[in-house]
Design an enzyme around this catalytic site. Structure first.
Site, PDB file in Angstrom:
ATOM      1  CE  LYS A  80      -3.759  -2.372   2.395  1.00 40.93           C
ATOM      2  NZ  LYS A  80      -4.318  -2.839   1.171  1.00 40.93           N
ATOM      3  CB  CYS A  81       4.274   1.720  -0.586  1.00 42.68           C
ATOM      4  SG  CYS A  81       5.656   2.851  -0.738  1.00 42.68           S
ATOM      5  N   GLY A  82       3.213   4.242  -2.270  1.00 43.65           N
ATOM      6  CA  GLY A  82       3.289   4.925  -3.557  1.00 43.65           C
ATOM      7  C   GLY A  82       4.274   4.261  -4.508  1.00 43.65           C
TER       8      GLY A  82
END
Length: 166
Positions: free
Chosen positions: A35-37
């Site tokens: 769930k990271c950029g």
């Protein structure tokens, strides 16, 4: 300091995953998060793994929840996400800590061998990458913002080095 190949992290299912099985191969070790950029980098990591698999490259993903709680899932959820979203075929191992007293020995070794900016051993964010030569020597450390595609020349150079004599 022991060799990286002496370390035995855990596979996603909790079983021992001896890095000795990768002696003579080039490793790209990455702390990952779903769930990271930077999560779309899974696609570039998979492309590198596929392109250079027969040349001896192994990408190893180590999920980590230390940065903004961006990897909250359990092993099954992480595996499902990686498979369904990015068709990841490279090993994604057990979730680990990469900083602090509970840091996994793999990351303690990597950060000691290749400190970051200004000598800092701390990993700053998800998708920090370490390129490891066939001999287990840590060749380079790359920032999370460095896209996998930008590692092509370094990976090719590491793969061109001969395997150490046994």
């Amino acid at each position: 300091m022991n060799s990286l190949h002496d370390l035995i992290p855990r596979a996603a299912d909790g079983a021992p995953y001896p890095l000795a099985q990768h002696r003579g191969q080039v490793l790209l070790i990455v702390n990952t998060a779903s769930k990271c950029g930077f999560t779309p980098q899974y696609a570039g990591l998979e492309a590198l793994a596929q392109k250079h698999r027969t040349d001896g490259l192994v990408v190893l993903g180590f999920p980590c929840n230390q940065f903004g709680a961006q990897e909250p899932g359990d092993a099954a959820e992480i595996a499902r996400f990686c498979s369904l979203t990015y068709d990841v075929s490279f090993p994604v191992l057990a979730k680990v800590a990469v900083n602090g007293p509970a840091a996994d020995p793999v990351f303690a070794h990597l950060t000691q061998a290749k400190p970051g900016l200004l000598g800092s051993r701390a990993i700053k964010w998800n998708f920090t990458k370490f390129l490891v030569g066939r001999d287990g020597r840590v060749i380079a450390r790359y920032a999370p913002s460095t896209k996998p595609e930008a590692l092509e020349a370094a990976v090719a150079a590491a793969l061109a080095e001969p395997a150490p004599a046994s």
